[in-house]
Structures are given as C-alpha cells and as structure tokens.
Design a protein around this motif. Structure first.
Motif, PDB file in Angstrom:
ATOM      1  N   HIS A   1     -17.581  18.553   4.591  1.00 23.87           N
ATOM      2  CA  HIS A   1     -18.933  18.532   5.165  1.00 23.87           C
ATOM      3  C   HIS A   1     -19.940  19.074   4.158  1.00 23.87           C
ATOM      4  O   HIS A   1     -21.036  18.529   4.005  1.00 23.87           O
TER       5      HIS A   1
ATOM      6  N   LYS B   1     -20.710  16.417   1.810  1.00 24.66           N
ATOM      7  CA  LYS B   1     -21.560  15.386   2.432  1.00 24.66           C
ATOM      8  C   LYS B   1     -23.019  15.854   2.455  1.00 24.66           C
ATOM      9  O   LYS B   1     -23.934  15.083   2.159  1.00 24.66           O
TER      10      LYS B   1
ATOM     11  N   HIS C   1     -25.785  14.108  14.600  1.00 25.94           N
ATOM     12  CA  HIS C   1     -25.812  15.562  14.787  1.00 25.94           C
ATOM     13  C   HIS C   1     -26.217  15.926  16.212  1.00 25.94           C
ATOM     14  O   HIS C   1     -25.709  16.886  16.782  1.00 25.94           O
TER      15      HIS C   1
HETATM   16  C1  HEM Z   1     -26.901  23.087  11.730  1.00 27.09           C
HETATM   17  C2  HEM Z   1     -26.319  22.552  10.673  1.00 27.09           C
HETATM   18  C3  HEM Z   1     -25.267  21.481  10.747  1.00 27.09           C
HETATM   19  C4  HEM Z   1     -24.232  21.358  11.619  1.00 27.09           C
HETATM   20  C5  HEM Z   1     -23.829  22.332  12.745  1.00 27.09           C
HETATM   21  C6  HEM Z   1     -23.542  20.127  11.276  1.00 27.09           C
HETATM   22  C7  HEM Z   1     -22.428  19.639  11.918  1.00 27.09           C
HETATM   23  C8  HEM Z   1     -21.788  18.474  11.625  1.00 27.09           C
HETATM   24  C9  HEM Z   1     -20.585  18.007  12.264  1.00 27.09           C
HETATM   25  C10 HEM Z   1     -19.843  18.766  13.369  1.00 27.09           C
HETATM   26  C11 HEM Z   1     -20.249  16.815  11.700  1.00 27.09           C
HETATM   27  C12 HEM Z   1     -19.035  15.926  12.052  1.00 27.09           C
HETATM   28  C13 HEM Z   1     -17.817  16.472  11.366  1.00 27.09           C
HETATM   29  C14 HEM Z   1     -17.839  16.357   9.845  1.00 27.09           C
HETATM   30  O1  HEM Z   1     -18.149  15.267   9.303  1.00 27.09           O
HETATM   31  O2  HEM Z   1     -17.574  17.381   9.189  1.00 27.09           O
HETATM   32  C15 HEM Z   1     -21.247  16.522  10.697  1.00 27.09           C
HETATM   33  C16 HEM Z   1     -21.252  15.388   9.890  1.00 27.09           C
HETATM   34  C17 HEM Z   1     -22.136  15.181   8.857  1.00 27.09           C
HETATM   35  N1  HEM Z   1     -23.148  15.996   8.472  1.00 27.09           N
HETATM   36 FE1  HEM Z   1     -23.655  17.760   9.334  1.00 27.09          FE
HETATM   37  N2  HEM Z   1     -24.183  19.533  10.218  1.00 27.09           N
HETATM   38  C18 HEM Z   1     -25.237  20.320   9.876  1.00 27.09           C
HETATM   39  C19 HEM Z   1     -26.148  20.078   8.856  1.00 27.09           C
HETATM   40  C20 HEM Z   1     -26.146  18.970   8.053  1.00 27.09           C
HETATM   41  C21 HEM Z   1     -27.137  18.685   7.041  1.00 27.09           C
HETATM   42  C22 HEM Z   1     -28.338  19.575   6.719  1.00 27.09           C
HETATM   43  C23 HEM Z   1     -26.795  17.518   6.459  1.00 27.09           C
HETATM   44  C24 HEM Z   1     -27.483  16.764   5.355  1.00 27.09           C
HETATM   45  C25 HEM Z   1     -28.761  16.844   5.115  1.00 27.09           C
HETATM   46  C26 HEM Z   1     -25.579  17.059   7.103  1.00 27.09           C
HETATM   47  C27 HEM Z   1     -24.885  15.927   6.742  1.00 27.09           C
HETATM   48  C28 HEM Z   1     -23.789  15.432   7.403  1.00 27.09           C
HETATM   49  C29 HEM Z   1     -23.137  14.164   7.081  1.00 27.09           C
HETATM   50  C30 HEM Z   1     -23.540  13.210   5.956  1.00 27.09           C
HETATM   51  C31 HEM Z   1     -22.121  14.010   8.005  1.00 27.09           C
HETATM   52  C32 HEM Z   1     -21.149  12.819   8.109  1.00 27.09           C
HETATM   53  C33 HEM Z   1     -21.765  11.819   9.063  1.00 27.09           C
HETATM   54  C34 HEM Z   1     -20.899  10.581   9.237  1.00 27.09           C
HETATM   55  O3  HEM Z   1     -19.719  10.730   9.556  1.00 27.09           O
HETATM   56  O4  HEM Z   1     -21.426   9.487   9.075  1.00 27.09           O
HETATM   57  N3  HEM Z   1     -25.209  17.965   8.060  1.00 27.09           N
HETATM   58  N4  HEM Z   1     -22.170  17.542  10.662  1.00 27.09           N
END
Ligand code: HEM
Length: 160
Positions: A69, A72, A101
């Motif tokens: 993550h 990513k 998200h």
């Molecule tokens: C409060 C902050 C955040 C939380 C709690 C969060 C949580 C999650 C969770 C639970 C997933 C699905 C599991 C995984 O792929 O690991 C995910 C996927 C993802 N997150 Fe976050 N995230 C946060 C912030 C961000 C930020 C700031 C970015 C980018 C600017 C981001 C980019 C991504 C990407 C690219 C995925 C994969 C999406 C896909 O499968 O197409 N996340 N996030």
C-alpha cells in the motif's frame, strides 16, 4: 483542478524536491504512515488483509501487504508529480481511487491528516530545503489530488 494549478516555479520546486524522495519510496512512505498512525490511531483497523487486524502500528508498518500500500501511495504521488502540467488527466483515476477508499470505510476528513503526514515526511527527508515555498507548492499539489479524490465521496454507495 484548474483553480489550484501550480505556477511554473512551484512545479519546479515540487519536481526538484521529489527527486530526493522517490528513490526510496518505502522508507519515506513508512515515515509518512508512522506519522499518520501517531496522529490518528483509529485509521489502523482500516488496514486488514485476509480479515486479520493488526495489533499495533509497528506490526502494520512491517506487513508485506501494507508495504505494498505504501508503494501504491508513493506511485500515485509520483504520477501527480509527472503530470504537474496536466493534472486533469488524472481526475478520473483519482475519482475512482476516492470511491475505493470510501468503500473501505475511509472518511474524506482523514485525507487532511494524510496531508499533514505528507508534509511531515517531506520535511523529515528534505531538512532545511523544505522551505515555505516548497511547503506551499506541495500543499497546492496535495489539495488538487484530494479535490479530485473527494468526488468519490459525493456519489451515494449503490443501493442507497
Ligand atoms: C487515510 C489514509 C488511507 C487509508 C486508511 C487507506 C486504505 C486503503 C485500503 C484499506 C486499501 C485496500 C487494500 C490495499 O490495497 O492495501 C487501499 C488501496 C489503495 N490505496 Fe489507500 N488508504 C489511504 C490513503 C491513500 C492515499 C493518500 C493514496 C494515494 C494518494 C492511496 C492509494 C491507494 C491505492 C493506489 C490503492 C489500490 C487501489 C486499487 O486496488 O485499485 N491510499 N487504501
């Protein structure tokens, strides 16, 4: 993303400073997320892989799925830095990312804390080079990214 477009000078500051961060995304991303969990420990339970909850931020920060993550997140920032002159081309991707998200239970307000943690990580990495102009340029870029992502919370989940 029109209103918040970065000036040429701000684009240069972002590009230059990102050069020092992008080489080691996991290390710097770990600083970002350690700070995020310090500021808001309630975000920890949102990260679950195979329905397993982490007992501590440290456990989460060393899990391979979580490190993915981090990669990513850093890749999305890298994409934004690479598209500074044409941020609208990322809008649809970021909207869908916002929707994902929202679906996993992230509150849109939490992205302010992520922004704070991003600035903390940049300061930690860049030291005195993280001057007010650099901070302002990054704030503008992050705001543009979140503005596009937050539309993902505007639409009601299916079935409502
Ligand atoms: C409060 C902050 C955040 C939380 C709690 C969060 C949580 C999650 C969770 C639970 C997933 C699905 C599991 C995984 O792929 O690991 C995910 C996927 C993802 N997150 Fe976050 N995230 C946060 C912030 C961000 C930020 C700031 C970015 C980018 C600017 C981001 C980019 C991504 C990407 C690219 C995925 C994969 C999406 C896909 O499968 O197409 N996340 N996030």
């Amino acid at each position: 993303m029109e209103s918040g477009a970065l000036s040429r000078a701000q684009q240069a500051l972002v590009r230059e400073s990102w050069q020092r961060v992008r080489g080691d995304p996991v290390q710097h991303g770990t600083v970002l997320f350690r700070r995020l969990f310090d500021l808001d420990p309630d975000l920890l339970p949102l990260f679950q892989y195979n329905c397993k909850q982490f007992a501590s931020p440290q456990e989460c920060l060393s899990a391979p799925e979580f490190l993915d993550h981090i990669r990513k997140v850093m890749l999305v920032i890298d994409a934004a830095v690479n598209q500074l002159e044409n941020l609208p081309c990322l809008e649809e991707y970021l909207y869908n990312l916002g929707k994902k998200h929202q679906a996993v239970g992230v509150k849109v307000e939490s992205f302010s804390t992520v922004g704070e943690s991003l600035l903390y990580m940049l300061e930690n990495c860049l030291g005195t080079a993280f001057c007010p102009d650099v901070r302002e340029a990054w704030t503008k870029l992050y705001d543009a990214v979140v503005k596009a992502m937050r539309h993902g919370w505007d639409t009601l989940p299916e079935g409502d």
